[in-house]
Design a protein around this motif. Structure first.
Motif, PDB file in Angstrom:
ATOM      1  N   PRO A   1       0.818  -1.222   0.000  1.00 31.28           N
ATOM      2  CA  PRO A   1       0.000   0.000   0.000  1.00 31.28           C
ATOM      3  C   PRO A   1       0.847   1.264   0.000  1.00 31.28           C
ATOM      4  CG  PRO A   1       0.135  -0.899   2.204  1.00 31.28           C
ATOM      5  CD  PRO A   1       0.813  -1.902   1.310  1.00 31.28           C
ATOM      6  N   SER A   2       0.234   2.346  -0.442  1.00 35.03           N
ATOM      7  CA  SER A   2       0.812   3.684  -0.260  1.00 35.03           C
ATOM      8  C   SER A   2       0.523   4.105   1.169  1.00 35.03           C
ATOM      9  CB  SER A   2       0.191   4.673  -1.252  1.00 35.03           C
ATOM     10  OG  SER A   2       0.683   5.963  -1.036  1.00 35.03           O
ATOM     11  N   LEU A   3       1.579   4.433   1.914  1.00 30.50           N
ATOM     12  CA  LEU A   3       1.457   4.666   3.349  1.00 30.50           C
ATOM     13  C   LEU A   3       1.961   6.056   3.726  1.00 30.50           C
ATOM     14  CD1 LEU A   3       2.834   1.189   4.434  1.00 30.50           C
ATOM     15  CD2 LEU A   3       0.445   1.934   4.627  1.00 30.50           C
ATOM     16  N   PHE A   4       1.407   6.585   4.814  1.00 32.01           N
ATOM     17  CA  PHE A   4       1.837   7.864   5.383  1.00 32.01           C
ATOM     18  C   PHE A   4       1.752   9.008   4.355  1.00 32.01           C
ATOM     19  CE2 PHE A   4       4.005   4.538   7.836  1.00 32.01           C
ATOM     20  CZ  PHE A   4       3.491   4.815   9.091  1.00 32.01           C
ATOM     21  N   ASN A   5       0.625   9.043   3.645  1.00 31.45           N
ATOM     22  CA  ASN A   5       0.432  10.102   2.656  1.00 31.45           C
ATOM     23  C   ASN A   5       0.405  11.488   3.281  1.00 31.45           C
ATOM     24  OD1 ASN A   5       0.325   8.323   0.494  1.00 31.45           O
ATOM     25  ND2 ASN A   5      -1.888   8.048   0.653  1.00 31.45           N
ATOM     26  N   ALA A   6       0.037  11.573   4.572  1.00 35.85           N
ATOM     27  CA  ALA A   6      -0.014  12.880   5.236  1.00 35.85           C
ATOM     28  C   ALA A   6       1.369  13.392   5.618  1.00 35.85           C
ATOM     29  CB  ALA A   6      -0.902  12.801   6.474  1.00 35.85           C
ATOM     30  N   ASP A   7       2.382  12.552   5.523  1.00 35.32           N
ATOM     31  CA  ASP A   7       3.748  12.949   5.850  1.00 35.32           C
ATOM     32  C   ASP A   7       4.415  13.459   4.580  1.00 35.32           C
ATOM     33  OD1 ASP A   7       6.401  13.208   6.507  1.00 35.32           O
ATOM     34  OD2 ASP A   7       6.604  11.221   7.420  1.00 35.32           O
ATOM     35  N   THR A   8       4.536  14.756   4.452  1.00 31.81           N
ATOM     36  CA  THR A   8       5.048  15.336   3.200  1.00 31.81           C
ATOM     37  C   THR A   8       6.551  15.147   3.017  1.00 31.81           C
ATOM     38  OG1 THR A   8       5.218  17.500   4.273  1.00 31.81           O
ATOM     39  CG2 THR A   8       3.197  17.038   3.027  1.00 31.81           C
ATOM     40  N   SER A   9       7.219  14.507   3.987  1.00 32.25           N
ATOM     41  CA  SER A   9       8.637  14.217   3.819  1.00 32.25           C
ATOM     42  C   SER A   9       8.871  12.879   3.120  1.00 32.25           C
ATOM     43  CB  SER A   9       9.343  14.205   5.180  1.00 32.25           C
ATOM     44  OG  SER A   9       8.977  13.058   5.939  1.00 32.25           O
ATOM     45  N   THR A  10       7.803  12.101   2.877  1.00 28.91           N
ATOM     46  CA  THR A  10       7.982  10.781   2.267  1.00 28.91           C
ATOM     47  C   THR A  10       8.200  10.897   0.766  1.00 28.91           C
ATOM     48  OG1 THR A  10       5.624  10.434   1.855  1.00 28.91           O
ATOM     49  CG2 THR A  10       6.476   9.752   4.010  1.00 28.91           C
ATOM     50  N   SER A  11       8.626   9.780   0.178  1.00 32.87           N
ATOM     51  CA  SER A  11       8.942   9.751  -1.247  1.00 32.87           C
ATOM     52  C   SER A  11       7.730  10.018  -2.127  1.00 32.87           C
ATOM     53  CB  SER A  11       9.553   8.400  -1.620  1.00 32.87           C
ATOM     54  OG  SER A  11       8.630   7.343  -1.371  1.00 32.87           O
ATOM     55  N   ALA A  12       6.535   9.769  -1.616  1.00 29.00           N
ATOM     56  CA  ALA A  12       5.337  10.000  -2.428  1.00 29.00           C
ATOM     57  C   ALA A  12       5.170  11.463  -2.816  1.00 29.00           C
ATOM     58  CB  ALA A  12       4.095   9.531  -1.670  1.00 29.00           C
ATOM     59  N   HIS A  13       5.778  12.366  -2.058  1.00 32.46           N
ATOM     60  CA  HIS A  13       5.660  13.805  -2.326  1.00 32.46           C
ATOM     61  C   HIS A  13       6.870  14.358  -3.082  1.00 32.46           C
ATOM     62  CE1 HIS A  13       2.130  14.554   0.304  1.00 32.46           C
ATOM     63  NE2 HIS A  13       2.611  13.536   0.998  1.00 32.46           N
ATOM     64  N   LYS A  14       7.802  13.497  -3.456  1.00 31.87           N
ATOM     65  CA  LYS A  14       9.062  13.984  -4.023  1.00 31.87           C
ATOM     66  C   LYS A  14       9.285  13.447  -5.434  1.00 31.87           C
ATOM     67  CE  LYS A  14      11.187  14.214   0.561  1.00 31.87           C
ATOM     68  NZ  LYS A  14      11.055  15.675   0.631  1.00 31.87           N
TER      69      LYS A  14
END
Length: 313
Positions: free
Chosen positions: A142-155
Motif C-alpha cells: 500500500p501507499s502509506l503515510f500520505n499525510a507525511d510530506t517528507s515521504t517519497s510520495a511527495h518527491k
C-alpha cells in the motif's frame, strides 16, 4: 466460478459505477464478503486489474468476492474516490445480500466482511478498516503515510520505472480524454509492456516522476483524509501488509511498511503482520502466471495474504 457485474451507485453524470461479484458454487453455505479495491494511484485501474487466481482462491474458500470500481482523478479528488469505496462497502453489506439471494440463490453473511487491495487499493482497504466494521485487512504494497510530506510520495524520482519516462504535457485533445467534459472516468487500463501508453497513463507517469501525484489527486492538501494511519486505534481489526523487499514506488516501500507495522502495534492493534517478499518490487503479484503456472515465492506470499482473510471469518 460464477461472476456478475452490478451497478452500486450512479456518478454525477447519471452513469453507473459497477462492482464485480464472483463466487463458487462448489463452496457450501452462506458466504462472507471479501471487499477488494484495485490500485492505480486513483488515476488508472478497474476491477479487471485483480488477478483471476486471487479471485478464484477466495471464491473457492467460500467468499463472495466484491470488486468495486470508483471514480478516478482528476475529475474527482482522492477523498471522493475513497468515499465511493465507503458507499460500495455499504451497498455490499446492506443491499447486495438481498440481490444475491433473490436472483442467484446465494446467501451472504454480511456481518463477516474482510477487505484487501493492491497499492492505492491497499490504502483504501486500510481506510475502510478505519471507518467500517471488517474482520481483517490485507494490504498488498500500500501507499502509506500520505499525510507525511517528507515521504517519497511527495518527491520527484529518477528511479525506474517512473523516473525513466519523458515528461508529458497533454494537448487539449489529450486532456479531453483524461478529463472528459461529458462523462466520468471510473475504468482506465494500466499501460501494458510493449504498447504505446494512453495519454492518461503518460500523465500518471509524469505526476509520479515529478513528485506531483498526491498534490494532484488531493489538491486541497488534506492528505490526512487519504492516510488511514492518521486514524489508527487499538480498535482496528487484524492487519497484514504484504510488501516487496525492493519496492521503490512513491509511498510504497519496505521502510514504510515497517514503519506502519510499528505504528499499528504502538496503537494497540491486536494482530499486525508484515510479510516481506524477498527480491520483489511493486505489483509483483499481478502477472497472470502468478498463482497459475508460477506457484513459487510470489504466489506463496499472496496465498499468505489471502489466508489471513480466510482465517479471520
Amino acid at each position: 466460478m460464477e461472476s456478475i457485474r452490478i451497478p452500486y451507485k450512479n456518478d454525477a453524470f447519471g452513469n453507473p459505477l459497477f462492482a464485480k461479484i464472483a463466487w463458487s458454487k462448489s463452496s457450501q453455505g452462506s458466504k462472507p464478503l471479501a471487499l477488494v479495491y484495485h490500485g492505480g494511484g486513483v488515476v488508472v485501474g478497474s476491477s479487471g486489474m485483480i488477478p483471476q487466481s486471487q479471485i478464484k482462491y477466495l471464491a473457492e474458500a467460500g467468499f463472495a468476492v466484491v470488486i468495486s470500481n470508483y471514480r478516478l482523478a482528476p475529475q474527482v479528488t482522492a477523498k471522493e474516490a475513497f468515499s465511493d469505496c465507503e458507499e460500495a462497502y455499504d451497498w455490499a453489506v446492506n443491499s447486495l445480500p438481498g440481490i444475491m439471494e433473490a436472483e442467484h440463490g446465494v446467501k451472504l453473511e454480511n456481518a463477516k466482511a474482510v477487505a484487501y487491495g493492491h497499492s492505492s487499493g491497499g490504502s483504501i482497504a486500510l481506510h475502510i478498516a478505519s471507518c467500517r466494521p471488517v474482520k481483517a485487512v490485507t494490504a498488498f504494497y500500500p501507499s502509506l503515510f500520505n499525510a507525511d510530506t517528507s515521504t517519497s510520495a511527495h518527491k520527484p524520482t529518477s528511479l525506474p520505472p517512473f523516473g525513466m519516462f519523458p515528461d508529458f504535457h497533454p494537448t487539449p485533445e489529450e486532456w479531453a480524454t483524461i478529463s472528459p467534459a461529458d462523462a466520468q472516468v471510473s475504468e482506465a487500463a494500466l499501460a501494458l509492456p510493449g504498447t504505446i501508453p494512453a495519454p492518461r497513463n503518460k500523465w500518471q507517469m509524469h505526476l509520479v516522476k515529478n513528485g506531483q501525484w498526491l498534490s494532484t489527486i488531493q489538491p486541497d492538501g488534506d492528505y490526512a483524509a487519504i492516510d488511514p494511519l492518521t486514524r489508527v486505534t487499538g480498535d482496528w481489526c487484524p492487519v497484514m501488509i504484504v510488501q516487496g523487499e525492493l519496492d521503490n514506488i512513491g509511498g510504497s516501500s519496505l521502510e514504510g511498511a515497517q514503519r506502519a507495522e510499528k505504528a499499528m502495534k504502538d496503537a494497540g492493534v491486536r494482530e499486525v503482520q508484515l510479510e516481506v517478499v524477498q527480491g520483489e518490487t511493486h505489483m509483483f503479484d499481478l502477472p497472470p502466471t502468478v498463482g497459475t503456472s508460477d506457484l513459487g515465492p510470489k504466489w506463496e506470499a499472496v496465498r499468505k495474504g489471502l489466508d489471513w482473510l480466510v482465517s479471520h471469518v
